[in-house]
Design a protein around this motif. Structure first.
Motif, PDB file in Angstrom:
ATOM      1  N   PRO A  48     -21.149 -19.311  12.262  1.00 54.71           N
ATOM      2  CA  PRO A  48     -20.948 -19.755  13.643  1.00 54.71           C
ATOM      3  C   PRO A  48     -21.871 -18.974  14.572  1.00 54.71           C
ATOM      4  O   PRO A  48     -22.118 -17.792  14.359  1.00 54.71           O
ATOM      5  N   HIS A  49     -22.397 -19.645  15.566  1.00 50.26           N
ATOM      6  CA  HIS A  49     -23.201 -18.933  16.548  1.00 50.26           C
ATOM      7  C   HIS A  49     -22.269 -18.111  17.440  1.00 50.26           C
ATOM      8  O   HIS A  49     -21.120 -18.487  17.687  1.00 50.26           O
ATOM      9  N   ILE A  50     -22.772 -16.986  17.899  1.00 51.31           N
ATOM     10  CA  ILE A  50     -21.938 -16.119  18.724  1.00 51.31           C
ATOM     11  C   ILE A  50     -21.731 -16.758  20.099  1.00 51.31           C
ATOM     12  O   ILE A  50     -22.544 -17.550  20.562  1.00 51.31           O
ATOM     13  N   ASP A  52     -19.212 -16.281  24.098  1.00 51.64           N
ATOM     14  CA  ASP A  52     -18.698 -15.318  25.074  1.00 51.64           C
ATOM     15  C   ASP A  52     -17.545 -14.489  24.519  1.00 51.64           C
ATOM     16  O   ASP A  52     -17.445 -13.290  24.777  1.00 51.64           O
ATOM     17  N   LEU A  53     -16.665 -15.151  23.770  1.00 51.80           N
ATOM     18  CA  LEU A  53     -15.513 -14.444  23.201  1.00 51.80           C
ATOM     19  C   LEU A  53     -15.983 -13.368  22.231  1.00 51.80           C
ATOM     20  O   LEU A  53     -15.482 -12.232  22.254  1.00 51.80           O
ATOM     21  N   PHE A  54     -16.951 -13.713  21.413  1.00 49.46           N
ATOM     22  CA  PHE A  54     -17.481 -12.743  20.444  1.00 49.46           C
ATOM     23  C   PHE A  54     -18.106 -11.550  21.156  1.00 49.46           C
ATOM     24  O   PHE A  54     -17.809 -10.391  20.830  1.00 49.46           O
ATOM     25  N   THR A  55     -18.982 -11.820  22.112  1.00 48.11           N
ATOM     26  CA  THR A  55     -19.685 -10.718  22.773  1.00 48.11           C
ATOM     27  C   THR A  55     -18.729  -9.818  23.556  1.00 48.11           C
ATOM     28  O   THR A  55     -18.957  -8.614  23.665  1.00 48.11           O
ATOM     29  N   ALA A  56     -17.655 -10.387  24.071  1.00 48.79           N
ATOM     30  CA  ALA A  56     -16.654  -9.572  24.759  1.00 48.79           C
ATOM     31  C   ALA A  56     -15.843  -8.754  23.762  1.00 48.79           C
ATOM     32  O   ALA A  56     -15.527  -7.573  24.007  1.00 48.79           O
ATOM     33  N   SER A  57     -15.539  -9.346  22.637  1.00 50.44           N
ATOM     34  CA  SER A  57     -14.685  -8.699  21.631  1.00 50.44           C
ATOM     35  C   SER A  57     -15.355  -7.492  20.992  1.00 50.44           C
ATOM     36  O   SER A  57     -14.711  -6.465  20.753  1.00 50.44           O
ATOM     37  N   THR A  74     -14.049 -11.455  12.929  1.00 47.83           N
ATOM     38  CA  THR A  74     -13.730 -11.344  11.510  1.00 47.83           C
ATOM     39  C   THR A  74     -14.949 -11.601  10.634  1.00 47.83           C
ATOM     40  O   THR A  74     -15.239 -10.840   9.702  1.00 47.83           O
ATOM     41  N   VAL A  75     -15.655 -12.683  10.916  1.00 46.72           N
ATOM     42  CA  VAL A  75     -16.844 -13.026  10.121  1.00 46.72           C
ATOM     43  C   VAL A  75     -17.901 -11.939  10.259  1.00 46.72           C
ATOM     44  O   VAL A  75     -18.481 -11.481   9.274  1.00 46.72           O
ATOM     45  N   SER A  76     -18.132 -11.502  11.479  1.00 48.81           N
ATOM     46  CA  SER A  76     -19.122 -10.458  11.732  1.00 48.81           C
ATOM     47  C   SER A  76     -18.779  -9.171  10.988  1.00 48.81           C
ATOM     48  O   SER A  76     -19.643  -8.541  10.377  1.00 48.81           O
ATOM     49  N   ASP A  77     -17.517  -8.770  11.037  1.00 44.95           N
ATOM     50  CA  ASP A  77     -17.094  -7.555  10.327  1.00 44.95           C
ATOM     51  C   ASP A  77     -17.376  -7.660   8.830  1.00 44.95           C
ATOM     52  O   ASP A  77     -17.843  -6.705   8.203  1.00 44.95           O
ATOM     53  N   ALA A  78     -17.097  -8.824   8.259  1.00 38.06           N
ATOM     54  CA  ALA A  78     -17.326  -9.021   6.827  1.00 38.06           C
ATOM     55  C   ALA A  78     -18.817  -8.957   6.504  1.00 38.06           C
ATOM     56  O   ALA A  78     -19.221  -8.380   5.482  1.00 38.06           O
ATOM     57  N   LEU A  79     -19.644  -9.541   7.355  1.00 37.37           N
ATOM     58  CA  LEU A  79     -21.091  -9.520   7.135  1.00 37.37           C
ATOM     59  C   LEU A  79     -21.650  -8.108   7.241  1.00 37.37           C
ATOM     60  O   LEU A  79     -22.518  -7.707   6.458  1.00 37.37           O
ATOM     61  N   VAL A  80     -21.157  -7.344   8.202  1.00 42.51           N
ATOM     62  CA  VAL A  80     -21.605  -5.960   8.361  1.00 42.51           C
ATOM     63  C   VAL A  80     -21.190  -5.134   7.148  1.00 42.51           C
ATOM     64  O   VAL A  80     -21.993  -4.359   6.602  1.00 42.51           O
ATOM     65  N   ASP A  81     -19.951  -5.306   6.697  1.00 40.30           N
ATOM     66  CA  ASP A  81     -19.488  -4.585   5.501  1.00 40.30           C
ATOM     67  C   ASP A  81     -20.355  -4.910   4.301  1.00 40.30           C
ATOM     68  O   ASP A  81     -20.712  -4.031   3.505  1.00 40.30           O
ATOM     69  N   GLU A  82     -20.715  -6.180   4.166  1.00 38.28           N
ATOM     70  CA  GLU A  82     -21.546  -6.655   3.057  1.00 38.28           C
ATOM     71  C   GLU A  82     -22.924  -6.004   3.103  1.00 38.28           C
ATOM     72  O   GLU A  82     -23.467  -5.571   2.077  1.00 38.28           O
ATOM     73  N   LEU A  83     -23.488  -5.941   4.298  1.00 35.36           N
ATOM     74  CA  LEU A  83     -24.802  -5.327   4.468  1.00 35.36           C
ATOM     75  C   LEU A  83     -24.767  -3.830   4.172  1.00 35.36           C
ATOM     76  O   LEU A  83     -25.612  -3.310   3.442  1.00 35.36           O
ATOM     77  N   ALA A 106     -28.767 -16.430  13.180  1.00 36.41           N
ATOM     78  CA  ALA A 106     -27.324 -16.300  13.407  1.00 36.41           C
ATOM     79  C   ALA A 106     -26.771 -15.103  12.638  1.00 36.41           C
ATOM     80  O   ALA A 106     -25.914 -14.363  13.149  1.00 36.41           O
ATOM     81  N   TRP A 107     -27.262 -14.888  11.397  1.00 37.44           N
ATOM     82  CA  TRP A 107     -26.820 -13.730  10.610  1.00 37.44           C
ATOM     83  C   TRP A 107     -27.187 -12.437  11.331  1.00 37.44           C
ATOM     84  O   TRP A 107     -26.365 -11.514  11.433  1.00 37.44           O
ATOM     85  N   ILE A 108     -28.401 -12.380  11.860  1.00 37.65           N
ATOM     86  CA  ILE A 108     -28.842 -11.188  12.583  1.00 37.65           C
ATOM     87  C   ILE A 108     -27.949 -10.927  13.792  1.00 37.65           C
ATOM     88  O   ILE A 108     -27.554  -9.785  14.064  1.00 37.65           O
ATOM     89  N   ASP A 109     -27.600 -11.978  14.508  1.00 39.17           N
ATOM     90  CA  ASP A 109     -26.739 -11.814  15.685  1.00 39.17           C
ATOM     91  C   ASP A 109     -25.371 -11.250  15.315  1.00 39.17           C
ATOM     92  O   ASP A 109     -24.741 -10.550  16.112  1.00 39.17           O
ATOM     93  N   HIS A 110     -24.917 -11.546  14.103  1.00 41.06           N
ATOM     94  CA  HIS A 110     -23.610 -11.043  13.657  1.00 41.06           C
ATOM     95  C   HIS A 110     -23.671  -9.607  13.148  1.00 41.06           C
ATOM     96  O   HIS A 110     -22.673  -8.876  13.259  1.00 41.06           O
TER      97      HIS A 110
END
Length: 204
Positions: A48-50, A52-57, A74-83, A106-110
């Motif tokens: 998913p593209h990031i 307003d809710l994401f950037t605030a969170s 949630t998705v971003s946290d999982a991607l960061v953990d994976e990296l 989109a992956w980079i943004d997360h």
């Protein structure tokens, strides 16, 4: 156990960036039998593209987030953990409008997360995803590694900038280029890219 994070982003079923990046990851694994490959196909399973809710969170501590805000990252946290769990990163992308596929952006943004993959210190930003080696496999119809069109290659400089920003500075590139210059040129380009990938894998 150490891992190789393989990121492919081309929507093409016959993608050379995908096939050569995959082959490179498998050859690196063969040189290091204890490693596993974690493959994230960003085209088949787009992120998913990031918003307003994401950037605030992400600007709030985890404990201060509402349920909606927690779900948004949630998705971003999982991607960061994976990296962060990976020792090696292999990225495959085509050159589209002189840059990377939007699925990879989109992956980079997360994964570009303050406090997780980088932080701000007294002298500016500091990468936190250190100790990793990255490989970029870039496929293109024209020749962009050198020559008159090199200035239009925004993909590799951009990826190196982002990776360096989060602490990954050891980056190698495999070009699969000149694919639009006829069958003979394409065959030579593919052979050269495979040879380069094999050379890098042997040195891994």
């Amino acid at each position: 156990m150490s891992s190789i994070l393989l990121l492919t982003s081309s929507p093409r079923s016959d993608s050379l960036s995908t096939s050569i990046a995959t082959d490179l990851a498998e050859k690196i694994k063969a040189q290091n039998p204890g490693q596993t490959i974690v493959h994230r196909d960003l085209a088949a399973q787009p992120l998913p593209h990031i918003d307003d809710l994401f950037t605030a969170s992400i600007r709030k501590p985890a404990e201060a987030r509402t349920t909606e805000e927690a779900n948004a990252v949630t998705v971003s946290d999982a991607l960061v953990d994976e990296l962060l769990a990976a020792d090696t990163l292999v990225i495959g992308t085509g050159l589209i409008n002189f840059n990377i596929y939007s699925s990879l952006k989109a992956w980079i943004d997360h994964i570009a997360r303050a406090g997780r993959t980088f932080k701000y210190g007294e002298n500016g930003p500091v990468g936190l995803a250190t100790g990793k080696k990255a490989y970029i496999v870039l496929a293109s119809g024209g020749v962009y590694s050198q020559g008159p069109a090199a200035s239009l290659n925004h993909a590799v400089p951009y990826l190196k900038s982002v990776l360096g920003f989060i602490g990954i500075t050891d980056v190698e590139t495999v070009y699969v280029e000149g694919l639009a210059f006829g069958p003979e040129a394409a065959e030579k380009a593919i052979d050269a890219a495979k040879a380069r990938a094999n050379e890098l894998a042997l040195a891994a």
